[in-house]
Design a protein around this motif. Structure first.
Motif, PDB file in Angstrom:
ATOM      1  N   VAL A  29     -12.100  -1.359  -5.486  1.00 57.36           N
ATOM      2  CA  VAL A  29     -11.989  -1.627  -6.918  1.00 57.36           C
ATOM      3  C   VAL A  29     -10.909  -0.718  -7.484  1.00 57.36           C
ATOM      4  CG1 VAL A  29     -13.195  -1.674  -9.130  1.00 57.36           C
ATOM      5  CG2 VAL A  29     -14.429  -2.236  -7.016  1.00 57.36           C
ATOM      6  N   LEU A  30      -9.901  -1.336  -8.097  1.00 57.54           N
ATOM      7  CA  LEU A  30      -8.784  -0.598  -8.676  1.00 57.54           C
ATOM      8  C   LEU A  30      -8.772  -0.859 -10.172  1.00 57.54           C
ATOM      9  CD1 LEU A  30      -6.258   1.115  -7.952  1.00 57.54           C
ATOM     10  CD2 LEU A  30      -4.989  -1.031  -7.952  1.00 57.54           C
ATOM     11  N   GLY A  31      -8.849   0.205 -10.940  1.00 64.95           N
ATOM     12  CA  GLY A  31      -8.875   0.050 -12.395  1.00 64.95           C
ATOM     13  C   GLY A  31      -8.007   1.075 -13.076  1.00 64.95           C
ATOM     14  N   TYR A  42      -9.931   7.829  -5.768  1.00 65.15           N
ATOM     15  CA  TYR A  42      -8.544   8.171  -5.497  1.00 65.15           C
ATOM     16  C   TYR A  42      -7.699   7.750  -6.684  1.00 65.15           C
ATOM     17  CZ  TYR A  42     -10.553   8.395  -0.871  1.00 65.15           C
ATOM     18  OH  TYR A  42     -11.372   8.714   0.193  1.00 65.15           O
ATOM     19  N   ASP A  43      -6.921   8.682  -7.210  1.00 62.55           N
ATOM     20  CA  ASP A  43      -6.017   8.384  -8.313  1.00 62.55           C
ATOM     21  C   ASP A  43      -4.664   7.994  -7.726  1.00 62.55           C
ATOM     22  OD1 ASP A  43      -8.006   9.060 -10.120  1.00 62.55           O
ATOM     23  OD2 ASP A  43      -7.350  11.135 -10.276  1.00 62.55           O
ATOM     24  N   LEU A  44      -4.120   6.865  -8.171  1.00 63.39           N
ATOM     25  CA  LEU A  44      -2.878   6.341  -7.608  1.00 63.39           C
ATOM     26  C   LEU A  44      -1.818   6.147  -8.680  1.00 63.39           C
ATOM     27  CD1 LEU A  44      -4.335   3.562  -5.283  1.00 63.39           C
ATOM     28  CD2 LEU A  44      -3.684   5.902  -4.658  1.00 63.39           C
ATOM     29  N   CYS A  45      -0.557   6.382  -8.304  1.00 64.61           N
ATOM     30  CA  CYS A  45       0.568   6.081  -9.183  1.00 64.61           C
ATOM     31  C   CYS A  45       0.762   4.563  -9.201  1.00 64.61           C
ATOM     32  CB  CYS A  45       1.832   6.789  -8.699  1.00 64.61           C
ATOM     33  SG  CYS A  45       2.455   6.174  -7.114  1.00 64.61           S
ATOM     34  N   ALA A  46       1.633   4.085 -10.059  1.00 66.04           N
ATOM     35  CA  ALA A  46       1.860   2.640 -10.188  1.00 66.04           C
ATOM     36  C   ALA A  46       2.362   2.027  -8.882  1.00 66.04           C
ATOM     37  CB  ALA A  46       2.844   2.373 -11.313  1.00 66.04           C
ATOM     38  N   GLU A  50       0.199  -0.755  -6.723  1.00 67.45           N
ATOM     39  CA  GLU A  50       0.755  -2.084  -6.469  1.00 67.45           C
ATOM     40  C   GLU A  50       0.754  -2.412  -4.971  1.00 67.45           C
ATOM     41  OE1 GLU A  50       2.278  -5.766  -7.122  1.00 67.45           O
ATOM     42  OE2 GLU A  50       1.647  -4.363  -8.675  1.00 67.45           O
ATOM     43  N   ARG A  51       1.008  -1.420  -4.136  1.00 62.80           N
ATOM     44  CA  ARG A  51       1.108  -1.622  -2.692  1.00 62.80           C
ATOM     45  C   ARG A  51      -0.228  -1.532  -1.963  1.00 62.80           C
ATOM     46  NH1 ARG A  51       6.290   2.234  -1.353  1.00 62.80           N
ATOM     47  NH2 ARG A  51       7.826   1.009  -2.506  1.00 62.80           N
ATOM     48  N   LEU A  52      -1.310  -1.392  -2.694  1.00 57.45           N
ATOM     49  CA  LEU A  52      -2.631  -1.219  -2.093  1.00 57.45           C
ATOM     50  C   LEU A  52      -2.943  -2.329  -1.091  1.00 57.45           C
ATOM     51  CD1 LEU A  52      -5.440   0.181  -2.046  1.00 57.45           C
ATOM     52  CD2 LEU A  52      -6.100  -1.424  -3.849  1.00 57.45           C
ATOM     53  N   SER A  53      -3.375  -1.925   0.080  1.00 51.66           N
ATOM     54  CA  SER A  53      -3.844  -2.894   1.070  1.00 51.66           C
ATOM     55  C   SER A  53      -5.202  -2.422   1.581  1.00 51.66           C
ATOM     56  CB  SER A  53      -2.847  -3.036   2.217  1.00 51.66           C
ATOM     57  OG  SER A  53      -2.724  -1.815   2.913  1.00 51.66           O
ATOM     58  N   VAL A  54      -6.009  -3.361   2.002  1.00 54.63           N
ATOM     59  CA  VAL A  54      -7.356  -3.051   2.482  1.00 54.63           C
ATOM     60  C   VAL A  54      -7.552  -3.703   3.849  1.00 54.63           C
ATOM     61  CG1 VAL A  54      -8.316  -2.824   0.152  1.00 54.63           C
ATOM     62  CG2 VAL A  54      -8.339  -5.045   1.275  1.00 54.63           C
ATOM     63  N   VAL A  60     -10.357  -7.114  -2.859  1.00 47.98           N
ATOM     64  CA  VAL A  60      -9.812  -6.176  -3.843  1.00 47.98           C
ATOM     65  C   VAL A  60     -10.097  -6.711  -5.239  1.00 47.98           C
ATOM     66  CG1 VAL A  60      -7.746  -5.064  -4.755  1.00 47.98           C
ATOM     67  CG2 VAL A  60      -7.962  -5.453  -2.291  1.00 47.98           C
ATOM     68  N   ILE A  61     -10.721  -5.896  -6.058  1.00 53.85           N
ATOM     69  CA  ILE A  61     -10.976  -6.234  -7.447  1.00 53.85           C
ATOM     70  C   ILE A  61     -10.041  -5.366  -8.281  1.00 53.85           C
ATOM     71  CG2 ILE A  61     -12.683  -6.282  -9.325  1.00 53.85           C
ATOM     72  CD1 ILE A  61     -13.362  -8.151  -6.988  1.00 53.85           C
ATOM     73  N   ARG A  62      -9.198  -5.990  -9.099  1.00 54.33           N
ATOM     74  CA  ARG A  62      -8.251  -5.248  -9.944  1.00 54.33           C
ATOM     75  C   ARG A  62      -8.650  -5.452 -11.411  1.00 54.33           C
ATOM     76  NH1 ARG A  62      -3.319  -3.744  -7.370  1.00 54.33           N
ATOM     77  NH2 ARG A  62      -3.244  -4.492  -5.229  1.00 54.33           N
ATOM     78  N   HIS A  63      -9.031  -4.364 -12.042  1.00 52.99           N
ATOM     79  CA  HIS A  63      -9.357  -4.386 -13.475  1.00 52.99           C
ATOM     80  C   HIS A  63      -8.118  -3.956 -14.232  1.00 52.99           C
ATOM     81  CE1 HIS A  63     -13.699  -4.942 -13.060  1.00 52.99           C
ATOM     82  NE2 HIS A  63     -13.597  -4.179 -12.001  1.00 52.99           N
TER      83      HIS A  63
END
Length: 68
Positions: A29-31, A42-46, A50-54, A60-63
């Motif tokens: 879950v990315l929000g 985990y805190d991520l930069c933009a 954007e490049r997140l892979s699982v 992947v749930i993007r809020h």
């Protein structure tokens, strides 16, 4: 902004998103950046958000915050 760095090794950009894993449901879950630093997130930069892979089979749930 809350002035927290990206948690990716070697990245010094400012974090804009918080990533949480739900291992039981094979979900990431990315929000928006959380108000406080939380353990097991985990805190991520933009760029890294954007490049997140699982792993294959994970969801992947993007809020996103909608500006009105």
């Amino acid at each position: 902004m809350l002035d927290r760095p990206c948690t990716k090794v070697g990245c010094s950009r400012e974090a804009v998103s918080t990533l949480t894993y739900d291992y039981a449901d094979s979900m990431a879950v990315l929000g928006p950046l959380s108000l406080a630093k939380e353990p097991h997130t985990y805190d991520l930069c933009a760029i890294h958000a954007e490049r997140l892979s699982v792993p294959q089979g994970w969801q992947v749930i993007r809020h996103q915050v909608l500006n009105t």
